[in-house]
Structure formats: structure tokens, C-alpha cells
Scaffold this motif. Structure first.
Motif, PDB file in Angstrom:
ATOM      1  N   ILE A 251       0.822  -1.204   0.000  1.00 37.64           N
ATOM      2  CA  ILE A 251       0.000   0.000   0.000  1.00 37.64           C
ATOM      3  C   ILE A 251       0.864   1.266   0.000  1.00 37.64           C
ATOM      4  CG2 ILE A 251      -0.219   0.098   2.525  1.00 37.64           C
ATOM      5  CD1 ILE A 251      -3.137   0.957   2.101  1.00 37.64           C
ATOM      6  N   THR A 252       2.030   1.213   0.648  1.00 36.46           N
ATOM      7  CA  THR A 252       2.910   2.374   0.691  1.00 36.46           C
ATOM      8  C   THR A 252       3.462   2.715  -0.694  1.00 36.46           C
ATOM      9  OG1 THR A 252       4.727   0.879   1.305  1.00 36.46           O
ATOM     10  CG2 THR A 252       3.579   2.038   3.088  1.00 36.46           C
ATOM     11  N   GLU A 253       3.695   1.685  -1.497  1.00 39.22           N
ATOM     12  CA  GLU A 253       4.227   1.903  -2.843  1.00 39.22           C
ATOM     13  C   GLU A 253       3.168   2.514  -3.752  1.00 39.22           C
ATOM     14  OE1 GLU A 253       6.335  -0.781  -6.381  1.00 39.22           O
ATOM     15  OE2 GLU A 253       6.231  -1.519  -4.310  1.00 39.22           O
ATOM     16  N   VAL A 254       1.943   2.041  -3.639  1.00 42.06           N
ATOM     17  CA  VAL A 254       0.853   2.574  -4.459  1.00 42.06           C
ATOM     18  C   VAL A 254       0.510   4.004  -4.038  1.00 42.06           C
ATOM     19  CG1 VAL A 254      -1.554   2.236  -5.164  1.00 42.06           C
ATOM     20  CG2 VAL A 254      -0.055   0.263  -4.827  1.00 42.06           C
ATOM     21  N   ALA A 255       0.623   4.298  -2.741  1.00 41.78           N
ATOM     22  CA  ALA A 255       0.293   5.625  -2.222  1.00 41.78           C
ATOM     23  C   ALA A 255       1.198   6.713  -2.795  1.00 41.78           C
ATOM     24  CB  ALA A 255       0.376   5.634  -0.699  1.00 41.78           C
ATOM     25  N   GLU A 256       2.396   6.349  -3.242  1.00 41.64           N
ATOM     26  CA  GLU A 256       3.288   7.341  -3.830  1.00 41.64           C
ATOM     27  C   GLU A 256       2.736   7.878  -5.149  1.00 41.64           C
ATOM     28  OE1 GLU A 256       7.143   5.663  -4.211  1.00 41.64           O
ATOM     29  OE2 GLU A 256       7.450   5.387  -2.053  1.00 41.64           O
ATOM     30  N   LEU A 257       1.957   7.072  -5.861  1.00 46.71           N
ATOM     31  CA  LEU A 257       1.364   7.501  -7.125  1.00 46.71           C
ATOM     32  C   LEU A 257      -0.076   7.965  -6.967  1.00 46.71           C
ATOM     33  CD1 LEU A 257       2.698   4.705  -9.511  1.00 46.71           C
ATOM     34  CD2 LEU A 257       3.503   7.061  -9.337  1.00 46.71           C
ATOM     35  N   PHE A 258      -0.743   7.480  -5.911  1.00 48.40           N
ATOM     36  CA  PHE A 258      -2.141   7.836  -5.672  1.00 48.40           C
ATOM     37  C   PHE A 258      -2.273   8.393  -4.251  1.00 48.40           C
ATOM     38  CE2 PHE A 258      -2.479   5.001  -9.242  1.00 48.40           C
ATOM     39  CZ  PHE A 258      -3.577   5.455  -9.962  1.00 48.40           C
ATOM     40  N   PRO A 259      -1.987   9.674  -4.039  1.00 50.73           N
ATOM     41  CA  PRO A 259      -2.113  10.276  -2.708  1.00 50.73           C
ATOM     42  C   PRO A 259      -3.579  10.383  -2.293  1.00 50.73           C
ATOM     43  CG  PRO A 259      -1.599  11.946  -4.366  1.00 50.73           C
ATOM     44  CD  PRO A 259      -1.484  10.625  -5.052  1.00 50.73           C
ATOM     45  N   VAL A 290      -9.658   8.503 -18.609  1.00 49.79           N
ATOM     46  CA  VAL A 290      -8.798   9.137 -17.599  1.00 49.79           C
ATOM     47  C   VAL A 290      -8.394   8.109 -16.546  1.00 49.79           C
ATOM     48  CG1 VAL A 290      -8.701  10.869 -15.766  1.00 49.79           C
ATOM     49  CG2 VAL A 290      -9.759  11.430 -17.970  1.00 49.79           C
ATOM     50  N   LEU A 291      -9.346   7.292 -16.099  1.00 51.85           N
ATOM     51  CA  LEU A 291      -9.034   6.246 -15.126  1.00 51.85           C
ATOM     52  C   LEU A 291      -8.023   5.252 -15.694  1.00 51.85           C
ATOM     53  CD1 LEU A 291     -12.453   5.365 -13.458  1.00 51.85           C
ATOM     54  CD2 LEU A 291     -10.385   6.131 -12.298  1.00 51.85           C
ATOM     55  N   ALA A 292      -8.204   4.875 -16.956  1.00 54.73           N
ATOM     56  CA  ALA A 292      -7.279   3.923 -17.585  1.00 54.73           C
ATOM     57  C   ALA A 292      -5.864   4.491 -17.627  1.00 54.73           C
ATOM     58  CB  ALA A 292      -7.761   3.583 -18.990  1.00 54.73           C
ATOM     59  N   TRP A 293      -5.751   5.763 -17.957  1.00 61.10           N
ATOM     60  CA  TRP A 293      -4.423   6.385 -18.048  1.00 61.10           C
ATOM     61  C   TRP A 293      -3.728   6.392 -16.684  1.00 61.10           C
ATOM     62  CZ3 TRP A 293      -1.895  10.624 -15.975  1.00 61.10           C
ATOM     63  CH2 TRP A 293      -0.703  10.974 -16.617  1.00 61.10           C
ATOM     64  N   TYR A 294      -4.487   6.719 -15.620  1.00 60.90           N
ATOM     65  CA  TYR A 294      -3.884   6.736 -14.289  1.00 60.90           C
ATOM     66  C   TYR A 294      -3.499   5.336 -13.835  1.00 60.90           C
ATOM     67  CZ  TYR A 294      -4.604  11.651 -13.143  1.00 60.90           C
ATOM     68  OH  TYR A 294      -4.520  13.010 -13.110  1.00 60.90           O
ATOM     69  N   LEU A 295      -4.342   4.359 -14.113  1.00 63.69           N
ATOM     70  CA  LEU A 295      -4.039   2.994 -13.687  1.00 63.69           C
ATOM     71  C   LEU A 295      -2.835   2.424 -14.426  1.00 63.69           C
ATOM     72  CD1 LEU A 295      -7.644   1.509 -13.418  1.00 63.69           C
ATOM     73  CD2 LEU A 295      -6.118   2.172 -11.548  1.00 63.69           C
ATOM     74  N   ALA A 296      -2.596   2.905 -15.649  1.00 64.68           N
ATOM     75  CA  ALA A 296      -1.446   2.426 -16.415  1.00 64.68           C
ATOM     76  C   ALA A 296      -0.126   2.781 -15.735  1.00 64.68           C
ATOM     77  CB  ALA A 296      -1.479   3.004 -17.830  1.00 64.68           C
ATOM     78  N   ARG A 297      -0.166   3.716 -14.802  1.00 61.46           N
ATOM     79  CA  ARG A 297       1.051   4.133 -14.093  1.00 61.46           C
ATOM     80  C   ARG A 297       1.357   3.243 -12.900  1.00 61.46           C
ATOM     81  NH1 ARG A 297       0.188   8.882 -11.580  1.00 61.46           N
ATOM     82  NH2 ARG A 297       2.358   9.570 -11.689  1.00 61.46           N
ATOM     83  N   LEU A 298       0.469   2.315 -12.583  1.00 58.99           N
ATOM     84  CA  LEU A 298       0.700   1.457 -11.422  1.00 58.99           C
ATOM     85  C   LEU A 298       1.977   0.634 -11.585  1.00 58.99           C
ATOM     86  CD1 LEU A 298      -2.937   0.260 -10.701  1.00 58.99           C
ATOM     87  CD2 LEU A 298      -1.478   1.578  -9.155  1.00 58.99           C
TER      88      LEU A 298
END
Length: 331
Positions: A251-259, A290-298
Motif C-alpha cells: 500500500i505504501t508503494e501505491v500511495a506514492e502515485l495515488f495520494p 482518464v481512469l485507464a491512463w492513471y491505472l497504467a502508471r501502477l
């Protein structure tokens, strides 16, 4: 004699500290906190008034003692930790999201610096001299509005809001304000909407004006957690589409991209789990692309639980990216 052996000066300072913590206190509540009689409380209130503190009193149900506003600001009672926190906050306010406070914050910081002992001044300098505050691009909040809402929250007073929703529609909302929440660089008001009989989140930069009514309200028993409620409202419920995605990463790693301002994260499997760490990401948008673009950064594999149409948009995005990269499997 009421049996109180606390030195008068210390007791008066303790009384001032209590009055600064809460909007209204009954005489009995103050007496219990200070360990004295209500008669001693009345005498100490008179001493504070003699020192220039505008302590107001009101009889009857809902009445009590409160620290009012006077012609001039009396000295504030701050301990060492509070003084350092205020000084740092004033320094950072110059680059904050409240319009027009930068110059006033620096003036206030100068005054505070003049009365702070050297040991505290060094602590503040260690932080402020090594910090640079850069103004963001979010719409600034009117400081007068912030103060009005702050008074209403503290005084449990109903408010009428001139509000513009996310579609640009102008509405009037009658609310009971509970908390002001800062999420990222934006400010929100958690309030109970009287006409809709529900808890609602209002962006402060969309409030044209806040009209205090003078009507007090009794705090409700079903108050939600302010931070959690506002975060879920901002990241999901106000959008046309809400995505639920399980990410195979800590969760800490994902939080860096999704505050917090962009997503709500919940741990599914902790670090050290036999199947590896995982978390549930919930985020909203009005456009699935827009959601797809953000999720592609995971940074790790993920599985979409909802909405169904999101997987199609992810496939289309993957195809476009593959074509741009010249990969042979691109359509």
C-alpha cells in the motif's frame, strides 16, 4: 474560602487555556476542570477581564463563558511545542492555498519571533530556513470565508452557503458545519445538509459566501470520521465512474502515485503474506479513459473489479501504446 490552594496566577492562566480550547464552557465545567468552586471561577473570569481579555457570559440553557473578540488581540497562551508549530505554520503559509495570507503570515511571524526565547527560535529556524514553499495551481480559498466557517464550526452554528457544484450550478445550502478538512492542497467542509438530511462535502473554493445564522445546533450522534468521509467523497462518490482495483503491491508503494486526494487505499494482504502484499485502490473520474491512463502508471500487476467498461478502455490504451512503440502485436 473554597479550599483551592492553587496559586491565583497559575489558575487564571489555566482558565485562559481552557477558554481558548473550546467555544463555550459552563461555570460548573470550568470549576470541575480547575478543581475549584464556581465562585472561584467567577472571580478568575473577572481577573481575566481586568487584564483585557473579553470573556463573555450568558445565562440559561446553552449559555456559559466564552472568549469573545475585543478591540485588540490579547497575548495568546502557547506552550513551547505550540509556539514552534505556529511559527512553522506561518512560515509555510506564504506558499499555501489560502489567498492573500502570505504577507500577513510573515508579519505575524515577525511579531512572534520577537517574543520567542532563543532556544525556540533556533528550532523554528532549523525548519523554516531549509524549507521552500511553492504556490500550487489550485483555486485559492478566501481567508475571510475560512474564518467565518471556522467560527461556525467552533460555535456549532448553522450556516447558509452560496455554493457552486462541480457542474457549475449555483445553489443555496443550509448546513450544520462540523469540520474543515485539508486534503492535498484543497480545503473541504464536512457538514450535515439540512435539506437533504445527509452528510455532504463542500469544496471551499466553490463557496461564494457563508452566512452565519446565529442559530446553534446540537452535535449529532452519527458524525462520520471527517478525514475518511471527505476522502471517500472526493475520490469516488462525486464522479460518474468509481473504479475498484486490486493491486499486487504494498500500500505504501501505491500511495506514492495515488495520494489521498486521488484515491482511497485499503490493505488487502500485508507485507510478508505468502501470496505477496496487495491493496484495494478506489478512485473516481467522469471519463473512463482518464481512469485507464492513471491505472497504467501502477508499478505492479492489478485486477479491475469494477466498472466493467474500464477493462475495454485499458485494452484500447494498451493497443495505442503498443502501436506507438512499434510492437508487432499492436492492431
Amino acid at each position: 474560602m473554597d479550599g483551592d490552594r492553587t496559586p491565583t496566577t497559575q489558575r487564571v492562566l489555566s482558565l485562559l487555556d481552557l477558554l481558548q480550547r473550546r467555544a463555550v464552557w459552563s461555570g460548573a465545567e470550568l470549576a470541575a476542570e480547575l478543581g475549584v468552586t464556581t465562585r472561584s471561577v467567577r472571580r478568575d473570569v473577572d481577573r481575566l477581564r481586568d487584564l483585557g481579555y473579553p470573556v463573555e457570559s450568558e445565562r440559561g440553557a446553552g449559555g456559559g463563558y466564552r472568549l469573545g473578540s475585543g478591540r485588540r488581540l490579547p497575548p495568546l497562551l502557547l506552550d513551547d511545542a505550540e509556539a514552534v508549530a505556529v511559527a512553522i505554520a506561518l512560515r509555510l503559509a506564504a506558499g499555501g492555498a489560502v489567498a492573500g495570507v502570505g504577507e500577513h503570515a510573515l508579519h505575524a511571524l515577525t511579531k512572534l519571533d520577537q517574543v520567542m526565547p532563543g532556544r525556540l527560535r533556533e528550532k523554528v529556524a532549523a525548519v523554516t530556513e531549509s524549507t521552500v514553499a511553492v504556490a500550487g495551481h489550485d483555486a485559492p480559498v478566501d481567508p475571510a470565508l475560512l474564518l467565518e466557517l471556522g467560527h461556525a464550526v467552533r460555535g456549532t452554528e448553522r450556516v447558509r452557503l452560496d455554493y457552486r457544484d462541480r457542474l457549475g450550478r449555483e445553489t443555496e445550502r443550509r448546513v450544520e458545519p462540523y469540520r474543515i478538512v485539508v486534503l492535498g492542497r484543497r480545503w473541504y467542509l464536512l457538514a450535515h445538509d439540512l435539506d437533504r438530511d445527509d452528510w455532504r462535502t463542500f469544496r471551499l473554493d466553490r463557496i461564494g459566501a457563508a452566512h452565519r445564522t446565529g442559530w446553534r445546533f446540537a452535535p449529532r450522534a452519527d458524525v462520520p470520521d471527517p478525514g475518511e468521509h471527505v476522502q471517500r467523497s472526493v475520490t469516488g462518490t462525486q464522479y460518474a465512474h468509481l473504479a475498484r482495483v486490486v493491486v499486487e503491491a504494498p500500500i505504501t508503494e501505491v500511495a506514492e502515485l495515488f495520494p489521498p486526494a486521488y484515491a482511497t487505499l485499503t490493505e488487502v494482504r500485508p507485507a510478508g503474506h505468502p501470496d505477496g502484499p496487495a491493496c484495494l485502490l478506489e478512485s473516481g473520474a467522469d471519463d473512463l479513459d482518464v481512469l485507464a491512463w492513471y491505472l497504467a502508471r501502477l508499478p505492479a500487476p492489478f485486477r479491475v473489479e469494477s466498472p466493467p467498461g474500464l477493462t475495454d478502455r485499458l485494452a484500447a490504451l494498451a493497443d495505442r501504446l503498443a502501436g506507438a512503440a512499434g510492437l508487432p502485436w499492436a492492431r
